[in-house]
Write a protein that holds these residues in place. Structure first.
Motif: not given
Length: 249
Positions: A129-135, A149-159, A232-238, A137-140
């Motif tokens: 149903g669209g909950q936050m995932a480990p990936t 997503r606020d990294p201060k509350i939710n942490g940073f995504p896993l790369k 996505m690509i700017p945050y997760y570079p190919l 992106i901040p602000g998503q």
């Protein structure tokens, strides 16, 4: 009349349950095309866990095993060790691989298990149903991060590719996308490389695929493809993060 385009033999001739505009179908086709081209359909075993990939066993014409949530690399390890000549792949989403399955993935890589992991990253929990995932992106915005997503509350995504590439048992780690024809072609090359690594017994291989989720992103299919490119690509570079022969350095 010559045939220039047709459905891969390794892909079942059925309708999928995926939402309109979802790029899981493209990724399925790429995996199936590689299986066909390598002529390994009869010796391939796929592992599908919980998530949007839960029904992958209906879409591939090879042996498939259903795994508990996050445990696909553990199941794949058992299959591969029982018969090392099999081609074994897992097909996992970010909520599966990077959350409940983090331990299995990291330790399979640490052991240098000679398996192929197809990791579909759409930065959100799709099936539930669209909950936050480990990936995510901040602000998503998601169902559980309505203000972004606020990294201060939710942490940073896993790369994931960056993490896995640091493990000695990892032979190959590449991040690709399926938002455009050139990127789709590159994605297929990466998947082919990951399967060939098994044949050459090089170690653990992972291909991370940046994918879309129009339904849970609240976007049209075309808008979703644009988001892959612009957010996505700017945050997760190919690119290739690691390419080595673990056991014959």
């Amino acid at each position: 009349m010559s045939v220039i385009f047709q459905k891969p033999k390794s892909l079942a001739d059925v309708q999928t349950h995926y939402c309109p505009g979802c790029t899981h179908g493209i990724i399925h086709r790429l995996v199936a095309e590689v299986i066909d081209e390598m002529n390994i359909e009869g010796t391939t075993v796929g592992i599908s866990p919980v998530g949007c990939s839960v029904m992958a066993y209906e879409y591939f014409n090879c042996d498939m095993i259903e795994a508990p949530h996050g445990r696909a690399p553990a199941v794949a390890t058992g299959v591969k060790r029982a018969d090392p000549e099999l081609f074994v792949f897992t097909y996992q989403g970010d909520g599966d691989l990077a959350a409940i399955g983090t331990s299995e993935t990291i330790h399979a890589a640490a052991r240098g298990e000679n398996i192929t992991v197809i990791f579909v990253n759409n930065t959100i929990y799709g099936m539930t149903g669209g909950q936050m995932a480990p990936t995510t992106i901040p602000g998503q915005i998601t169902q559980t991060t309505p203000y972004g997503r606020d990294p201060k509350i939710n942490g940073f995504p896993l790369k994931v590719c960056e993490i896995i590439s640091q493990i000695d048992g990892t032979a190959f780690a590449q991040r690709v996308a399926v938002d455009s024809v050139p990127h789709i072609k590159e994605a297929k090359k990466a998947i082919r490389k990951a399967f060939e690594n098994q044949k050459e017994k090089r170690g653990f291989s992972i291909v991370e695929v940046l994918s879309s989720c129009p339904t849970n992103w609240g976007m049209t299919p075309s808008e979703a493809l644009k988001r892959i490119r612009e957010e996505m690509i700017p945050y997760y570079p190919l690119g290739i993060f690691k390419d080595t022969d673990v056991w014959n350095k």
